[in-house]
Design a protein around this motif. Sequence first.
Motif, PDB file in Angstrom:
ATOM      1  N   ASP A 103      17.424   3.636  -4.224  1.00 28.44           N
ATOM      2  CA  ASP A 103      18.052   4.919  -4.749  1.00 28.44           C
ATOM      3  C   ASP A 103      18.341   4.060  -6.228  1.00 28.44           C
ATOM      4  O   ASP A 103      19.580   4.889  -6.584  1.00 28.44           O
ATOM      5  CB  ASP A 103      18.562   5.771  -4.139  1.00 28.44           C
ATOM      6  N   LYS A 104      19.189   2.606  -5.792  1.00 33.36           N
ATOM      7  CA  LYS A 104      19.823   1.817  -6.696  1.00 33.36           C
ATOM      8  C   LYS A 104      19.292   0.771  -6.962  1.00 33.36           C
ATOM      9  O   LYS A 104      19.693  -0.042  -7.122  1.00 33.36           O
ATOM     10  CB  LYS A 104      21.526   1.690  -6.244  1.00 33.36           C
ATOM     11  N   PRO A 105      18.425   1.105  -7.806  1.00 36.94           N
ATOM     12  CA  PRO A 105      17.274  -0.271  -8.135  1.00 36.94           C
ATOM     13  C   PRO A 105      17.731  -1.003  -9.014  1.00 36.94           C
ATOM     14  O   PRO A 105      18.346  -0.624 -10.323  1.00 36.94           O
ATOM     15  CB  PRO A 105      16.382  -0.056  -9.277  1.00 36.94           C
ATOM     16  N   ASP A 106      17.794  -2.268  -9.400  1.00 40.91           N
ATOM     17  CA  ASP A 106      18.381  -3.485  -9.918  1.00 40.91           C
ATOM     18  C   ASP A 106      17.319  -3.764 -11.430  1.00 40.91           C
ATOM     19  O   ASP A 106      15.989  -3.591 -10.704  1.00 40.91           O
ATOM     20  CB  ASP A 106      18.734  -4.880  -9.606  1.00 40.91           C
ATOM     21  N   ILE A 107      17.975  -2.856 -12.354  1.00 39.83           N
ATOM     22  CA  ILE A 107      16.913  -3.453 -13.072  1.00 39.83           C
ATOM     23  C   ILE A 107      16.544  -4.135 -14.426  1.00 39.83           C
ATOM     24  O   ILE A 107      15.956  -4.315 -15.888  1.00 39.83           O
ATOM     25  CB  ILE A 107      16.384  -1.961 -13.948  1.00 39.83           C
ATOM     26  N   ARG A 108      17.521  -5.532 -14.136  1.00 38.64           N
ATOM     27  CA  ARG A 108      17.416  -6.584 -15.367  1.00 38.64           C
ATOM     28  C   ARG A 108      16.906  -7.708 -14.473  1.00 38.64           C
ATOM     29  O   ARG A 108      15.752  -8.380 -15.250  1.00 38.64           O
ATOM     30  CB  ARG A 108      18.424  -7.462 -14.284  1.00 38.64           C
ATOM     31  N   PHE A 109      15.255  -7.809 -14.538  1.00 40.68           N
ATOM     32  CA  PHE A 109      14.424  -7.724 -14.592  1.00 40.68           C
ATOM     33  C   PHE A 109      13.378  -6.983 -13.130  1.00 40.68           C
ATOM     34  O   PHE A 109      13.620  -5.668 -12.742  1.00 40.68           O
ATOM     35  CB  PHE A 109      14.186  -8.916 -12.958  1.00 40.68           C
ATOM     36  N   GLY A 110      11.486  -7.856 -13.652  1.00 48.37           N
ATOM     37  CA  GLY A 110      10.872  -6.735 -12.755  1.00 48.37           C
ATOM     38  C   GLY A 110      11.012  -6.651 -11.640  1.00 48.37           C
ATOM     39  O   GLY A 110      10.931  -6.179 -10.867  1.00 48.37           O
ATOM     40  N   MET A 111       9.034  -7.119 -11.097  1.00 46.42           N
ATOM     41  CA  MET A 111       8.361  -7.323  -9.700  1.00 46.42           C
ATOM     42  C   MET A 111       8.614  -5.801  -9.199  1.00 46.42           C
ATOM     43  O   MET A 111       9.278  -5.796  -8.447  1.00 46.42           O
ATOM     44  CB  MET A 111       9.588  -8.339  -8.526  1.00 46.42           C
ATOM     45  N   GLU A 112       8.284  -4.781  -9.681  1.00 57.34           N
ATOM     46  CA  GLU A 112       8.373  -3.374  -9.321  1.00 57.34           C
ATOM     47  C   GLU A 112       7.037  -3.244  -7.802  1.00 57.34           C
ATOM     48  O   GLU A 112       5.766  -4.402  -8.451  1.00 57.34           O
ATOM     49  CB  GLU A 112       7.614  -2.631 -11.168  1.00 57.34           C
ATOM     50  N   PHE A 113       6.665  -2.951  -7.650  1.00 58.78           N
ATOM     51  CA  PHE A 113       6.213  -1.993  -6.717  1.00 58.78           C
ATOM     52  C   PHE A 113       4.994  -1.665  -6.996  1.00 58.78           C
ATOM     53  O   PHE A 113       4.827  -0.718  -8.459  1.00 58.78           O
ATOM     54  CB  PHE A 113       7.040  -1.073  -5.318  1.00 58.78           C
ATOM     55  N   GLY A 114       4.113  -2.405  -6.253  1.00 55.31           N
ATOM     56  CA  GLY A 114       2.937  -1.737  -6.184  1.00 55.31           C
ATOM     57  C   GLY A 114       1.607  -1.414  -5.647  1.00 55.31           C
ATOM     58  O   GLY A 114       2.066  -1.799  -4.016  1.00 55.31           O
ATOM     59  N   GLU A 115       1.458   0.374  -5.098  1.00 57.98           N
ATOM     60  CA  GLU A 115       0.577   0.192  -4.019  1.00 57.98           C
ATOM     61  C   GLU A 115      -0.772   0.056  -3.978  1.00 57.98           C
ATOM     62  O   GLU A 115      -1.392   0.382  -4.564  1.00 57.98           O
ATOM     63  CB  GLU A 115       1.757   2.500  -3.969  1.00 57.98           C
ATOM     64  N   LEU A 116      -0.568  -0.331  -2.826  1.00 64.10           N
ATOM     65  CA  LEU A 116      -2.529  -1.070  -2.562  1.00 64.10           C
ATOM     66  C   LEU A 116      -2.787  -0.447  -1.917  1.00 64.10           C
ATOM     67  O   LEU A 116      -4.491  -0.758  -0.537  1.00 64.10           O
ATOM     68  CB  LEU A 116      -1.966  -2.436  -2.317  1.00 64.10           C
ATOM     69  N   ASN A 117      -2.581   1.009  -0.899  1.00 60.84           N
ATOM     70  CA  ASN A 117      -3.642   1.015  -0.382  1.00 60.84           C
ATOM     71  C   ASN A 117      -4.904   1.926  -0.944  1.00 60.84           C
ATOM     72  O   ASN A 117      -6.185   1.784   0.110  1.00 60.84           O
ATOM     73  CB  ASN A 117      -3.568   3.041   0.000  1.00 60.84           C
ATOM     74  N   GLU A 118      -5.477   2.167  -1.454  1.00 63.39           N
ATOM     75  CA  GLU A 118      -6.641   2.200  -2.508  1.00 63.39           C
ATOM     76  C   GLU A 118      -7.238   0.856  -2.611  1.00 63.39           C
ATOM     77  O   GLU A 118      -8.749   1.460  -2.888  1.00 63.39           O
ATOM     78  CB  GLU A 118      -6.817   3.360  -3.690  1.00 63.39           C
ATOM     79  N   VAL A 119      -6.248  -0.150  -2.844  1.00 62.42           N
ATOM     80  CA  VAL A 119      -7.864  -1.415  -2.642  1.00 62.42           C
ATOM     81  C   VAL A 119      -7.324  -2.575  -1.996  1.00 62.42           C
ATOM     82  O   VAL A 119      -7.805  -3.202  -1.719  1.00 62.42           O
ATOM     83  CB  VAL A 119      -6.990  -2.223  -4.839  1.00 62.42           C
ATOM     84  N   ALA A 120      -6.619  -2.222  -0.583  1.00 68.20           N
ATOM     85  CA  ALA A 120      -6.892  -2.574   0.105  1.00 68.20           C
ATOM     86  C   ALA A 120      -6.339  -1.668   1.576  1.00 68.20           C
ATOM     87  O   ALA A 120      -7.593  -2.794   2.802  1.00 68.20           O
ATOM     88  CB  ALA A 120      -5.078  -2.982   0.662  1.00 68.20           C
ATOM     89  N   GLN A 121      -7.398  -0.770   1.950  1.00 67.28           N
ATOM     90  CA  GLN A 121      -7.547   0.286   3.290  1.00 67.28           C
ATOM     91  C   GLN A 121      -9.686   0.091   2.970  1.00 67.28           C
ATOM     92  O   GLN A 121      -9.977   0.037   1.676  1.00 67.28           O
ATOM     93  CB  GLN A 121      -6.586   1.292   3.155  1.00 67.28           C
ATOM     94  N   HIS A 122      -9.932   0.603   4.327  1.00 61.14           N
ATOM     95  CA  HIS A 122     -11.333   0.724   4.558  1.00 61.14           C
ATOM     96  C   HIS A 122     -12.098  -0.859   4.292  1.00 61.14           C
ATOM     97  O   HIS A 122     -12.469  -0.998   3.595  1.00 61.14           O
ATOM     98  CB  HIS A 122     -11.696   1.434   3.030  1.00 61.14           C
ATOM     99  N   LYS A 123     -11.306  -1.614   4.474  1.00 65.79           N
ATOM    100  CA  LYS A 123     -11.923  -2.865   5.184  1.00 65.79           C
ATOM    101  C   LYS A 123     -11.912  -3.074   6.277  1.00 65.79           C
ATOM    102  O   LYS A 123     -11.240  -1.913   6.729  1.00 65.79           O
ATOM    103  CB  LYS A 123     -10.991  -4.246   3.914  1.00 65.79           C
ATOM    104  N   ASP A 124     -11.793  -4.171   6.615  1.00 61.35           N
ATOM    105  CA  ASP A 124     -11.883  -4.352   8.279  1.00 61.35           C
ATOM    106  C   ASP A 124     -10.653  -5.201   8.442  1.00 61.35           C
ATOM    107  O   ASP A 124     -10.654  -5.293   9.852  1.00 61.35           O
ATOM    108  CB  ASP A 124     -12.478  -5.609   8.709  1.00 61.35           C
ATOM    109  N   PHE A 125      -9.366  -5.346   7.989  1.00 59.67           N
ATOM    110  CA  PHE A 125      -8.105  -5.682   8.468  1.00 59.67           C
ATOM    111  C   PHE A 125      -7.416  -4.035   8.551  1.00 59.67           C
ATOM    112  O   PHE A 125      -6.474  -4.050   7.732  1.00 59.67           O
ATOM    113  CB  PHE A 125      -7.421  -6.522   6.969  1.00 59.67           C
ATOM    114  N   ASN A 126      -7.573  -4.640   9.265  1.00 61.27           N
ATOM    115  CA  ASN A 126      -7.034  -3.746  10.882  1.00 61.27           C
ATOM    116  C   ASN A 126      -5.017  -3.165  10.204  1.00 61.27           C
ATOM    117  O   ASN A 126      -4.378  -1.668  10.744  1.00 61.27           O
ATOM    118  CB  ASN A 126      -6.875  -2.946  12.149  1.00 61.27           C
ATOM    119  N   VAL A 127      -4.353  -3.990  10.284  1.00 58.57           N
ATOM    120  CA  VAL A 127      -3.138  -4.132   9.872  1.00 58.57           C
ATOM    121  C   VAL A 127      -2.959  -3.670   8.699  1.00 58.57           C
ATOM    122  O   VAL A 127      -1.524  -2.455   8.909  1.00 58.57           O
ATOM    123  CB  VAL A 127      -2.188  -5.498   9.567  1.00 58.57           C
TER     124      VAL A 127
END
Length: 582
Positions: free
Chosen positions: A285-309
């Motif tokens: 709740d106190k992000p440093d916005i001098r640079f990017g690297m915003e999070f990308g939530e990957l559930n929809e594109v990384a789950q439902h494969k065979d990688f159980n982790v």
Amino acid sequence: MYRSHTCGELRDSHINNEVTLSGWVHKTRDKGFVTWVDLRDRYGITQLVFDEDRTSSELIAKARELGREFVVQIKGQVIERASKNPNIPTGNIEVLVTELNVLNESKTPPFTIENETDGGEDLRMKYRYLDIRRNPVKNNLIFRSKVSMAVRKYLSDEGFIEVETPYLIKSTPEGARDFVVPSRMNEGQFYALPQSPQTFKQLLMVGGLDKYFQIVKCFRDEDLRADRQPEFTQIDCEMAYVEQEDILSAFEGLTKYLLKDVKGIEIDSFPRMTFDDAMKKYGNDKPDIRFGMEFGELNEVAQHKDFNVFNSAELVVGIAVPSGNSYTRKEIDKLTDWVKRPQVGALGMVYCRCNDDGSFKSSVDKFYDQEDLAKWAEVTGAKAGDLICVLSGAKNKVRAQLSALRMELAERLGLRDPEVFAPLWVVDFPLLELDEETGHYHAMHHPFTSPKPGQLELLDSDPGAVRANAYDLVLNGNEIGGGSIRIHDKDIQATMFKHLGFTPEEAKAQFGFLMDAFQYGAPPHGGIAFGLDRLVAILGGQETIRDFIAFPKNNSGRDVMIDAPATIDDEQLKELNLKVEL
């Protein structure tokens, strides 16, 4: 008089003047036929010269006996310096000494009084009065004074009234442990040192002082780290007849003024971000916005494969590291080890290289094809030449872990320029937080924070969904100020206490004085408190507040210079009706 000029004052225009200087012996250099002494005070260094052609042998002998940090007074004539030093303001002149008085001798200091000293932090804290003579510490304290003066000027010009509030108060639950003070005159009873002047500034609003401020000491008995002290200083402010927008506007003005007055930097944009968006995009709740690297939530594109982790994780989330594809496998392994440290707590890290030719190479290639990995790049905003770092696990934990990694990578990549300032308002915090151990809610800010308009009814049906009329001002990844619109209605305050688990009797015992005051026409009010120590440190290009405090405590809360805290003698304990059992 001890001096006619300071050691940083003399220039070419003073040549041939007779002067008197006082200060500390910084260093001496003896060439046999001539002795030079660098004399130092708060303002700078002046070179003194003792020349056998122009100085008596007795005076030269006396000069040769001077040790480092001797306090001396000299009289002499300002002359042009033969070998000029362009690195100091007084480098064109020196003083030919005609009289030397040793005002006080000095033991050899335990470390050198230089910008780059040989003293470790513990040693310098033990001899803090010597450390203050060094330019880095001295200049930090002068800088802090400049910031404090600017704060007072701005707020006074805006019609705020500075009011002192008590240090000996009643213990009230505000989130951290209180420091308590026994009362000799009231047997068995204790004062507490204030964690903040919260209730007093609200009472000042009831009293009609509609714009209050105070630069005030506050005290919290909590575990420490590099940016915490048991006693710290706030710029504490409160205003009556205001809404959130009024507060944000007023203190954007203060922040702009400080950046302009102290740093010479003009900033117009104070973006706003909800708490939920800050957590989703940056993991805190106190992000440093001098640079990017915003999070990308990957559930929809990384789950439902065979990688159980990933399949078993509540959240799969990644960031794109600029030009990170240049990292060797060994460097990536070290990053993985970094996130697995106990301080971060991740179980591991998946990575994906974004190659210059548009292809992808991942540590989990056997589970994901090129089309899958291209979707990772799209979600995280990764470009050719970048590296995608992916963590997974419980939502709140994994966000905190990736946030730590993001900040570490930014530090390594040089993206956290201390001379770039990026302010941000974070708004719409949850009003309440659920303690998972006890199952009870507690106030995210404090019990006097008002819920957002129209959300009071949710306290009964869905307390976790209620948003607070609260706001934090973030600067370069650090919370520098936080506040809220307060509850000013007695019945609403009683409802809030009920939801925090107070019985009516407990609420009356703890806060009866405030509830009583609300019965006498309390106006709508709100405020904010800036952490002065942290604000000064950030404006000074650093993040450790200890460097901007004259006499700080160490990480154990001890003042190693005066050896405090310490035991007190039996007579004092008896007088206070106390008994110590360890």
